[in-house]
Design a protein around this motif. Structure first.
Motif, PDB file in Angstrom:
ATOM      1  N   MET A 366      -4.008 -16.652   4.920  1.00 57.43           N
ATOM      2  CA  MET A 366      -2.290 -17.402   4.054  1.00 57.43           C
ATOM      3  C   MET A 366      -1.458 -16.642   5.053  1.00 57.43           C
ATOM      4  O   MET A 366      -0.170 -17.499   5.209  1.00 57.43           O
ATOM      5  N   GLU A 367      -1.467 -15.683   5.941  1.00 55.20           N
ATOM      6  CA  GLU A 367      -0.560 -14.991   6.744  1.00 55.20           C
ATOM      7  C   GLU A 367      -0.528 -15.961   7.676  1.00 55.20           C
ATOM      8  O   GLU A 367       0.628 -16.320   8.850  1.00 55.20           O
ATOM      9  N   GLN A 368      -2.004 -16.275   7.921  1.00 54.16           N
ATOM     10  CA  GLN A 368      -2.089 -17.445   9.102  1.00 54.16           C
ATOM     11  C   GLN A 368      -1.822 -18.281   9.050  1.00 54.16           C
ATOM     12  O   GLN A 368      -1.026 -19.210  10.439  1.00 54.16           O
ATOM     13  N   LEU A 369      -1.641 -18.978   7.758  1.00 52.38           N
ATOM     14  CA  LEU A 369      -0.708 -20.282   7.887  1.00 52.38           C
ATOM     15  C   LEU A 369       1.086 -20.391   8.402  1.00 52.38           C
ATOM     16  O   LEU A 369       1.287 -20.970   9.122  1.00 52.38           O
ATOM     17  N   PHE A 370       1.743 -19.193   7.095  1.00 55.19           N
ATOM     18  CA  PHE A 370       3.191 -18.285   7.552  1.00 55.19           C
ATOM     19  C   PHE A 370       3.309 -18.722   8.709  1.00 55.19           C
ATOM     20  O   PHE A 370       4.537 -19.021   9.056  1.00 55.19           O
ATOM     21  N   GLY A 371       2.374 -18.001   9.718  1.00 59.29           N
ATOM     22  CA  GLY A 371       2.705 -17.767  11.167  1.00 59.29           C
ATOM     23  C   GLY A 371       3.176 -19.611  12.297  1.00 59.29           C
ATOM     24  O   GLY A 371       3.742 -19.786  13.338  1.00 59.29           O
ATOM     25  N   VAL A 372       2.208 -19.966  11.045  1.00 57.44           N
ATOM     26  CA  VAL A 372       2.883 -21.685  11.316  1.00 57.44           C
ATOM     27  C   VAL A 372       3.661 -22.641  10.932  1.00 57.44           C
ATOM     28  O   VAL A 372       5.125 -22.955  11.240  1.00 57.44           O
ATOM     29  N   LEU A 373       3.724 -22.201   9.245  1.00 57.64           N
ATOM     30  CA  LEU A 373       4.746 -23.321   8.728  1.00 57.64           C
ATOM     31  C   LEU A 373       6.098 -22.128   9.087  1.00 57.64           C
ATOM     32  O   LEU A 373       7.089 -23.098   8.014  1.00 57.64           O
ATOM     33  N   HIS A 374       6.136 -20.597   8.543  1.00 56.44           N
ATOM     34  CA  HIS A 374       7.164 -20.069   8.863  1.00 56.44           C
ATOM     35  C   HIS A 374       7.541 -20.242   7.226  1.00 56.44           C
ATOM     36  O   HIS A 374       9.385 -20.384   6.635  1.00 56.44           O
ATOM     37  N   ASN A 375       7.101 -20.833   6.097  1.00 52.77           N
ATOM     38  CA  ASN A 375       7.607 -20.768   4.586  1.00 52.77           C
ATOM     39  C   ASN A 375       6.612 -20.577   4.178  1.00 52.77           C
ATOM     40  O   ASN A 375       5.347 -21.545   4.056  1.00 52.77           O
ATOM     41  N   TRP A 376       6.792 -19.310   2.859  1.00 48.65           N
ATOM     42  CA  TRP A 376       5.983 -19.667   1.955  1.00 48.65           C
ATOM     43  C   TRP A 376       5.647 -20.275   1.373  1.00 48.65           C
ATOM     44  O   TRP A 376       4.486 -20.456   0.110  1.00 48.65           O
ATOM     45  N   GLY A 377       6.141 -21.217   0.645  1.00 47.03           N
ATOM     46  CA  GLY A 377       6.655 -22.242   0.042  1.00 47.03           C
ATOM     47  C   GLY A 377       5.216 -23.539   0.273  1.00 47.03           C
ATOM     48  O   GLY A 377       4.383 -23.398  -0.173  1.00 47.03           O
ATOM     49  N   TRP A 378       5.740 -23.405   1.321  1.00 43.80           N
ATOM     50  CA  TRP A 378       4.533 -24.706   2.149  1.00 43.80           C
ATOM     51  C   TRP A 378       3.182 -23.977   2.802  1.00 43.80           C
ATOM     52  O   TRP A 378       2.346 -24.725   2.441  1.00 43.80           O
ATOM     53  N   THR A 379       3.147 -22.535   2.741  1.00 43.45           N
ATOM     54  CA  THR A 379       2.046 -21.853   3.275  1.00 43.45           C
ATOM     55  C   THR A 379       1.051 -22.137   1.707  1.00 43.45           C
ATOM     56  O   THR A 379       0.237 -22.488   1.646  1.00 43.45           O
ATOM     57  N   ILE A 380       1.579 -22.204   0.768  1.00 41.91           N
ATOM     58  CA  ILE A 380       1.258 -21.992  -0.323  1.00 41.91           C
ATOM     59  C   ILE A 380       0.339 -23.143  -0.696  1.00 41.91           C
ATOM     60  O   ILE A 380      -0.812 -23.639  -1.384  1.00 41.91           O
ATOM     61  N   ILE A 381       1.230 -24.695  -0.459  1.00 44.22           N
ATOM     62  CA  ILE A 381       0.810 -25.524  -1.075  1.00 44.22           C
ATOM     63  C   ILE A 381      -0.816 -25.820   0.310  1.00 44.22           C
ATOM     64  O   ILE A 381      -1.496 -26.943  -0.140  1.00 44.22           O
ATOM     65  N   ALA A 382       0.109 -25.476   1.202  1.00 37.97           N
ATOM     66  CA  ALA A 382      -1.106 -25.697   2.571  1.00 37.97           C
ATOM     67  C   ALA A 382      -2.332 -25.463   2.240  1.00 37.97           C
ATOM     68  O   ALA A 382      -3.552 -25.117   2.857  1.00 37.97           O
ATOM     69  N   PHE A 383      -2.497 -24.197   1.390  1.00 31.78           N
ATOM     70  CA  PHE A 383      -3.481 -22.581   1.099  1.00 31.78           C
ATOM     71  C   PHE A 383      -4.239 -23.486   0.132  1.00 31.78           C
ATOM     72  O   PHE A 383      -5.511 -23.439  -0.088  1.00 31.78           O
ATOM     73  N   THR A 384      -3.264 -24.393  -0.589  1.00 29.05           N
ATOM     74  CA  THR A 384      -4.096 -24.527  -2.145  1.00 29.05           C
ATOM     75  C   THR A 384      -5.196 -25.985  -1.447  1.00 29.05           C
ATOM     76  O   THR A 384      -6.000 -26.321  -1.607  1.00 29.05           O
ATOM     77  N   ILE A 385      -4.635 -26.639  -0.791  1.00 21.89           N
ATOM     78  CA  ILE A 385      -5.370 -27.915  -0.477  1.00 21.89           C
ATOM     79  C   ILE A 385      -6.667 -27.556   0.359  1.00 21.89           C
ATOM     80  O   ILE A 385      -7.814 -27.625   0.962  1.00 21.89           O
TER      81      ILE A 385
END
Length: 562
Positions: A366-385
């Motif tokens: 999730m931390e790696q995804l956040f580094g790209v998306l810069h929003n923890w909500g969208w990070t959770i959505i991307a992680f769910t996918i």
């Protein structure tokens, strides 16, 4: 049988949600269903006097007990020295040279977002202090001695650090405390310079201790994820979590029998490591000078007030000699990267619960995804996918099994009617039907089984990661670690769960069918109290599951199921 097993799994899932709901209520200071008596109440019931509590050692006793040569607070003209940096605002009392208040300027208070989070403080029923001093030498300066503050800069302006120097002389020993605060850093360098001004050798020992009241979040329980209490780390024994209750019980035993040995629930000697007070999202830790023997102690100081600390011998000082000792005091958020730099093992205070083996790598992703998306909500959505893609084969197998189950439901109903008076024959006929139709009776449970550990681990990630504290998503969701203020996500969850339930084969038992339809409503009510980030994960997961189940049913199910 298949429906019963699936129902059992749903019940287990519901129990897990109840436990998580209890955790969330406790972590927000609300009553728990599993509430034990607080330490102060336990002490009162046991008849423990205020002076109870045996010593951790002879040195430890002096370190945290009544100090000889202590000044009268009313007579001493004390001064509160306030240091302000870009991340903290600290108050240091010249009476004892102790940190009596520490405000975190980058983190808001959980109850009142308009205020900053405060760690060290001494108000009403809250006691949280960082104290240091000397023992071993008669009347040596300690945390009850009056100190003098040297003049200097008190605010971090254009420089990178600001210092406070305190001096005290008592019993022929001079102690100079130097606190160094640095820009962008929650670590305070604490140096002690000890000089022998007398005519005879002395053997002083330095103590560093953290003092905290025994008040935990109201309704604390065994399942409480919002742990507040002493923790420590040594290279030999690794990370240890202690409790105020254990210290209280040991104090009661020592009150009855002063010869009671040291507590056996934590190491008492080391030459490395740290001691700390951990709480939800934050920690204060003393890291003593490295490679120097120390004795670790825990003790009850007064009713409902406890201490954890270390005592380090400084060697024998000849007349006129001086010795220096350098330690660190970290007091701030449980930021893994920052904690790793302070001391080995300090990052372990970020507690992911029983599913650490899943939660820790989950947070890394999730931390790696956040580094790209810069929003923890969208990070959770991307992680769910990503999770849905990872477990697609298992989910596909489960949905194919449910598709087949829908086709043979009339046959299953007929078997139940034909053998309703003979359970043995009914089960045999069911197994023959499963074998003939190539159905796995537990296949429909796979999506639930796969999601449960991920769901629970994500709860711990949200509950332990200070990085997500106060993190917004969109619009009305301003803090993903807090419940949805408008209950929109729980309602969306209920709708998606209702659709998912209707897509599954209906149980033959009408009562079970009603229960399966009632569960989405019950869960959505529970989700009113859950972190919105967790409900967001589940809503997205349900939407993806609905699409996945529809695609599999249309493309991969047997022809007769289509």
């Amino acid at each position: 049988m298949d429906i019963n097993k699936r129902t059992i799994l749903w019940i287990v899932f519901a129990v897990s949600l109840v436990i998580l709901w209890n955790n969330w209520m406790v972590s927000t200071g609300k009553p728990s269903m599993f509430s034990p008596a607080p330490p102060a109440a336990v002490a009162a019931k046991a008849g423990v006097p205020a002076s109870a509590g045996a010593v951790a050692s002879a040195a430890g006793a002096a370190a945290i007990g009544a100090q000889p040569g202590a000044v009268d607070p009313a007579a001493f003209k004390r001064e509160i020295v306030t240091i302000t940096t870009d991340v903290v605002k600290a108050d240091i009392d010249t009476l004892g040279g102790q940190i009596v208040r520490l405000e975190l300027l980058k983190h808001h208070d959980k109850v009142d977002p308009k205020k900053n989070q405060v760690l060290f403080q001494k108000v009403a029923n809250k006691t949280y202090l960082a104290q240091t001093g000397l023992v071993g030498a008669p009347n040596a300066p300690n945390h009850t001695t009056g100190f003098t503050a040297k003049p200097g800069v008190r605010t971090l302006a254009d420089g990178n650090q600001v210092q406070v120097v305190l001096e005290a002389e008592q019993g022929g020993v001079k102690l100079v405390k130097t606190f160094t605060f640095k820009r962008g850093d929650y670590t305070i360098d604490v140096r002690h310079d000890v000089s022998n001004l007398g005519a005879a050798p002395v053997a002083p020992e330095l103590y560093l201790q953290l003092v905290h009241d025994g008040n935990k979040p109201e309704g604390d329980s065994y399942f409480n994820s919002s742990f507040t209490g002493p923790t420590l780390y040594t290279p030999a024994d690794k990370y240890k979590k202690l409790t105020f209750e254990a210290i209280e019980k040991h104090a009661a035993k020592q009150a009855e029998n002063p010869s009671v040995a040291l507590p056996a629930d934590h190491p008492t000697k080391a030459d490395n490591g740290w001691v700390a007070i951990s709480q939800h999202f934050f920690v204060s830790a003393f890291v003593p000078q490295d490679k120097l023997p120390r004795e670790i102690f825990t003790k009850k100081l007064e009713p409902n007030v406890y201490a954890i600390g270390v005592v380090q011998p400084l060697g024998t000082l000849a007349p006129g000699a001086t010795v220096s000792n350098s330690a660190k005091l970290y007091s701030g958020p449980q930021d893994e990267k920052a904690l790793e730099k302070v001391s080995p093992g300090l990052d372990l205070v970020k507690d992911y619960g029983m599913l650490t083996i899943i939660a820790k790598p989950m947070y890394w992703v999730m931390e790696q995804l956040f580094g790209v998306l810069h929003n923890w909500g969208w990070t959770i959505i991307a992680f769910t996918i990503l999770i849905k893609l990872l477990f697609f084969p298992l989910s596909a197998a489960g949905y194919r099994s449910m598709a087949r189950m829908k086709v043979v439901t009339p046959k299953m109903t007929a078997i139940r009617e034909r053998h309703k008076g003979d359970p043995t024959k009914m089960n045999q006929a069911m197994m023959e039907l499963y074998k003939t139709e190539k159905i796995n009776p537990l296949g429909g449970c796979l999506p639930i089984v796969v999601q449960m550990p991920v769901f629970i681990a994500l709860y711990w990630v949200l509950n332990a990661s200070v990085e997500m504290r106060g993190a917004p998503w969109v619009g009305w969701i301003t803090d993903l670690t807090q419940p949805d203020p408008w209950f929109i996500l729980p309602v969306l969850y209920a709708i998606s769960m209702y659709i998912t339930t209707k897509l599954n084969p209906a149980p033959a038992d009408p009562m079970q069918a009603k229960m399966m339809l009632f569960m989405p409503l019950a869960f959505s009510v529970m989700f009113f109290f859950f972190p919105s980030g967790l409900v967001l994960y589940w809503v997205v997961n349900n939407v993806l599951s609905i699409g996945q189940q529809w695609v599999i049913t249309k493309k991969y199910a047997p022809a007769e199921a289509k």
